[in-house]
Design a protein around this motif. Structure first.
Motif, PDB file in Angstrom:
ATOM      1  N   TYR A  94       0.798  -1.187   0.068  1.00 49.08           N
ATOM      2  CA  TYR A  94      -0.033  -0.024  -0.076  1.00 49.08           C
ATOM      3  C   TYR A  94       0.910   1.138  -0.052  1.00 49.08           C
ATOM      4  N   GLN A  95       1.894   1.214   0.691  1.00 51.13           N
ATOM      5  CA  GLN A  95       2.735   2.564   0.809  1.00 51.13           C
ATOM      6  C   GLN A  95       3.619   2.524  -0.618  1.00 51.13           C
ATOM      7  N   LYS A  96       3.937   1.578  -1.447  1.00 49.02           N
ATOM      8  CA  LYS A  96       4.430   1.852  -2.792  1.00 49.02           C
ATOM      9  C   LYS A  96       3.272   2.380  -3.480  1.00 49.02           C
ATOM     10  N   VAL A  97       2.121   2.118  -3.645  1.00 50.22           N
ATOM     11  CA  VAL A  97       0.834   2.487  -4.236  1.00 50.22           C
ATOM     12  C   VAL A  97       0.764   4.041  -3.924  1.00 50.22           C
ATOM     13  N   LEU A  98       0.751   4.477  -2.616  1.00 53.15           N
ATOM     14  CA  LEU A  98       0.665   6.025  -2.263  1.00 53.15           C
ATOM     15  C   LEU A  98       1.813   6.655  -2.863  1.00 53.15           C
ATOM     16  N   ASP A  99       3.005   5.913  -2.893  1.00 48.09           N
ATOM     17  CA  ASP A  99       4.269   6.882  -3.572  1.00 48.09           C
ATOM     18  C   ASP A  99       4.108   6.896  -4.945  1.00 48.09           C
ATOM     19  N   HIS A 100       3.717   6.084  -5.625  1.00 52.36           N
ATOM     20  CA  HIS A 100       3.352   6.071  -7.089  1.00 52.36           C
ATOM     21  C   HIS A 100       2.451   7.272  -7.335  1.00 52.36           C
ATOM     22  N   ILE A 101       1.307   7.225  -6.459  1.00 52.96           N
ATOM     23  CA  ILE A 101       0.152   8.268  -6.820  1.00 52.96           C
ATOM     24  C   ILE A 101       0.917   9.647  -6.679  1.00 52.96           C
TER      25      ILE A 101
END
Length: 73
Positions: free
Chosen positions: A35-42
């Protein structure tokens, strides 16, 4: 990263951004340990849009005006 991208690439990024989840929708329950990686991508995409003078919160309405409610103010 502070370099602007060409108009064709910017338009492609805007389209892709409309399919990304909103940060509030990204939870550990839904995305697991990534989930943190997805937030970073966004966040990365939002930053590139801002560098290119595009308000990320207005992109969906620009790309899909027929599905965007009219402003009431």
């Amino acid at each position: 990263m502070s370099e602007k991208i060409n108009q064709s690439s910017l338009n492609a990024l805007k389209i892709a951004f409309t399919y990304m989840p909103r940060p509030i929708e990204v939870t550990k329950y839904e995305y697991g340990d990534s989930y943190q990686k997805v937030l970073d991508h966004i966040q990365t995409v939002r930053e590139v849009l801002l560098i290119n003078d595009v308000d990320p919160d207005e992109v969906y309405g620009e790309i899909n005006p027929e599905n965007t409610p009219n402003s009431t103010y």
